[in-house]
Design an enzyme around this catalytic site. Structure first.
Site, PDB file in Angstrom:
ATOM      1  N   GLU A 116       0.816  -1.217   0.000  1.00 24.22           N
ATOM      2  CA  GLU A 116       0.000   0.000   0.000  1.00 24.22           C
ATOM      3  C   GLU A 116       0.848   1.266   0.000  1.00 24.22           C
ATOM      4  O   GLU A 116       1.975   1.261   0.467  1.00 24.22           O
ATOM      5  CB  GLU A 116      -0.825   0.057   1.298  1.00 24.22           C
ATOM      6  N   CYS A 129       3.211   8.319   2.262  1.00 27.33           N
ATOM      7  CA  CYS A 129       3.639   7.274   3.197  1.00 27.33           C
ATOM      8  C   CYS A 129       3.947   6.025   2.370  1.00 27.33           C
ATOM      9  O   CYS A 129       3.077   5.471   1.708  1.00 27.33           O
ATOM     10  CB  CYS A 129       2.521   7.032   4.202  1.00 27.33           C
ATOM     11  N   CYS A 136       4.939  -7.677   7.450  1.00 26.12           N
ATOM     12  CA  CYS A 136       5.960  -7.236   8.395  1.00 26.12           C
ATOM     13  C   CYS A 136       6.234  -8.358   9.374  1.00 26.12           C
ATOM     14  O   CYS A 136       5.328  -9.085   9.752  1.00 26.12           O
ATOM     15  CB  CYS A 136       5.476  -5.996   9.156  1.00 26.12           C
ATOM     16  N   CYS A 140       3.810  -5.750  15.796  1.00 29.53           N
ATOM     17  CA  CYS A 140       3.441  -4.767  16.818  1.00 29.53           C
ATOM     18  C   CYS A 140       1.951  -4.952  17.094  1.00 29.53           C
ATOM     19  O   CYS A 140       1.157  -5.061  16.160  1.00 29.53           O
ATOM     20  CB  CYS A 140       3.734  -3.348  16.345  1.00 29.53           C
ATOM     21  N   CYS A 143      -0.917  -2.805  15.519  1.00 27.69           N
ATOM     22  CA  CYS A 143      -0.796  -2.502  14.080  1.00 27.69           C
ATOM     23  C   CYS A 143      -1.421  -3.597  13.240  1.00 27.69           C
ATOM     24  O   CYS A 143      -1.146  -4.778  13.443  1.00 27.69           O
ATOM     25  CB  CYS A 143       0.684  -2.343  13.734  1.00 27.69           C
ATOM     26  N   CYS A 387      -2.421   1.949   8.353  1.00 26.56           N
ATOM     27  CA  CYS A 387      -1.485   1.013   7.738  1.00 26.56           C
ATOM     28  C   CYS A 387      -2.004  -0.417   7.664  1.00 26.56           C
ATOM     29  O   CYS A 387      -2.406  -0.990   8.653  1.00 26.56           O
ATOM     30  CB  CYS A 387      -0.212   1.065   8.563  1.00 26.56           C
TER      31      CYS A 387
HETATM   32  S1  SF4 Z   1       4.015  -0.838  13.291  1.00 28.92           S
HETATM   33 FE1  SF4 Z   1       3.238  -2.500  11.960  1.00 28.92          FE
HETATM   34  S2  SF4 Z   1       4.331  -2.274   9.986  1.00 28.92           S
HETATM   35 FE2  SF4 Z   1       5.445  -1.047  11.552  1.00 28.92          FE
HETATM   36  S3  SF4 Z   1       7.033  -2.442  12.369  1.00 28.92           S
HETATM   37 FE3  SF4 Z   1       5.251  -2.692  13.725  1.00 28.92          FE
HETATM   38  S4  SF4 Z   1       4.082  -4.401  12.829  1.00 28.92           S
HETATM   39 FE4  SF4 Z   1       5.526  -3.722  11.262  1.00 28.92          FE
END
Ligand code: SF4
Length: 417
Positions: A116, A129, A136, A140, A143, A387
């Site tokens: 994206e 962005c 990923c 996190c 996220c 995101c």
């Molecule tokens: S915020 Fe989301 S995209 Fe960014 S490092 Fe953490 S898990 Fe990965």
């Protein structure tokens, strides 16, 4: 949930070229590599070098995608270039425009990976962005992208291709004479020539989309070099921000080899809490992370480090947390600003957003500690601009579902055995 120390940032390598039709996509290649490919395809070395310089300018600075538009290259040669090379763009799967002007694109690579990019217009700037990985590894907890599996690193072409596609969509490639054009310098935020960035929509880039850019260091560096090249996209390093969740060993290299502004996904001021929210903290603790910030080359009061702080109800949003944040920033003597981000909940999340009054109180304590701490307005919620949301909806598969499927598959294999 896996532990980050077991994560290898090395992901499936992918050959970039040639494509299925045998042609080579020039997007993502620096001048010298373009020259090498031109020579390999049959040009004399001296001519290859000259043509590479010309083509580089047309491709990255003017946004041209057709060799026939390159007026300083002999017409007779146009077809030869088109037979051997292409100037590609990521395929657009979906494009959305929010009521607040935010635009979001879901893109697809030629091996059918989706990622994206988001464009956020403001009164005084327009920020793109950009994603660095498909999915990923870091998981996190707040996220949505973290719920996806990492598929692979994006190539330099796919990273710089996002910026080029955004310029296409915004209609902002420079036209007119290039007389007087010179490379962008530190003092020169924008480019020379007979046009300026005034009125430009895309003025800033944040490496803050899907993925952890410092786990894809080489490709992110190579892509940003094309973005910063005075004869390339010519965006000053002061207008580019790289956001990391705290890959401490790579931070000094990022400062030395890329030199852009630094943002850190902090989100908590105590190791116990950060271990949960940003699992990479189990590997690189807060103290190490803040020391790496203090050592980041080029950080000063004019170029402050941004700390991103997502506001999670009863998790990281107390007055004590705010005071601890101020204490830590002072202790490490960091030229810092804090972005407070109201959490944007997604299906299946364990967290809620802090109450507006709580966010205001937190902001005030940090502000009274002498540190700027604006509350970010959520943008593009109607188009799922947070995101990873577009890709997740497109896939309709969460990490939990994928894990369940994998378990079922291995169970059936075991039964079969
Ligand atoms: S915020 Fe989301 S995209 Fe960014 S490092 Fe953490 S898990 Fe990965």
């Amino acid at each position: 949930m896996h532990h980050p120390s077991h994560i290898s940032p090395v992901v499936t390598p992918r050959p970039v070229t040639p494509r299925a039709d045998g042609r080579i996509d020039l997007i993502g290649l620096p001048r010298a590599e373009i020259a090498t490919h031109f020579a390999a395809a049959g040009l004399e070395p001296k001519q290859a070098k000259l043509r590479a310089k010309q083509v580089f300018h047309w491709v990255y600075h003017r946004g041209v995608t057709d060799f026939h538009a390159m007026t300083d290259i002999a017409k007779a040669q146009h077809d030869w270039f088109a037979q051997h090379f292409i100037i590609g763009r990521p395929e657009v799967v979906e494009a959305h425009v929010s009521t607040d002007g935010t635009r979001k694109w879901l893109l697809r690579s030629d091996d059918a990976q989706e990622y994206e990019m988001v464009f956020i217009p403001d009164a005084d700037r327009g920020t793109l962005c950009v994603s660095s990985q498909v999915g990923c590894t870091l998981n996190c907890r707040f996220c949505y992208t973290g719920t996806m599996r990492l598929v692979r690193n994006l190539t330099p072409g796919e990273i710089v291709g996002q910026v080029m596609l955004a310029r296409d969509a915004l209609g902002e490639w420079p036209k007119g004479s290039m007389a007087g054009f010179g490379p962008a310098t530190d003092e020169d935020d924008d480019e020379g020539g007979d046009y300026t960035a005034d009125g430009r929509l895309l003025t800033n880039i944040v490496m803050m989309g899907m993925g952890e850019p410092l786990f894809n260091f080489d490709n992110v560096r190579d892509a940003l070099k094309l973005v910063m090249d005075g004869d390339g996209l010519a965006l000053s390093k002061r207008r580019i921000t790289l956001s990391t969740s705290g890959v401490v060993p790579m931070m000094a290299r990022a400062g030395a080899e890329i030199g852009v502004n630094l943002a850190v996904s902090l989100h908590a001021v105590r190791n116990e809490v950060r271990d949960e929210i940003v699992p990479l903290n189990r590997k690189y603790k807060l103290e190490e992370l803040l020391q790496a910030c203090a050592d980041y080359p080029g950080a000063n009061n004019a170029r402050r480090i941004t700390f991103e702080y997502v506001m999670l109800k009863d998790k990281n949003d107390s007055d004590d947390d705010a005071r601890e944040l101020v204490r830590l920033i002072r202790k490490y003597d960091l030229p810092a600003k804090v972005n407070l981000i109201p959490f944007n909940p997604w299906p299946g999340t364990a967290y809620e957003c802090s109450e507006p009054a709580r966010i205001r109180a937190f902001s005030e304590i940090v502000f009274n500690g002498g540190i700027s701490a604006p509350v970010r307005t959520p943008r593009g919620r109607d188009i799922m601009a947070a995101c990873g949301q577009l890709k997740s909806t497109s896939e309709k598969r969460t990490r939990a579902e994928l894990d369940r499927l994998a378990e079922e598959k291995s169970a059936s294999l075991m039964l079969g055995a």
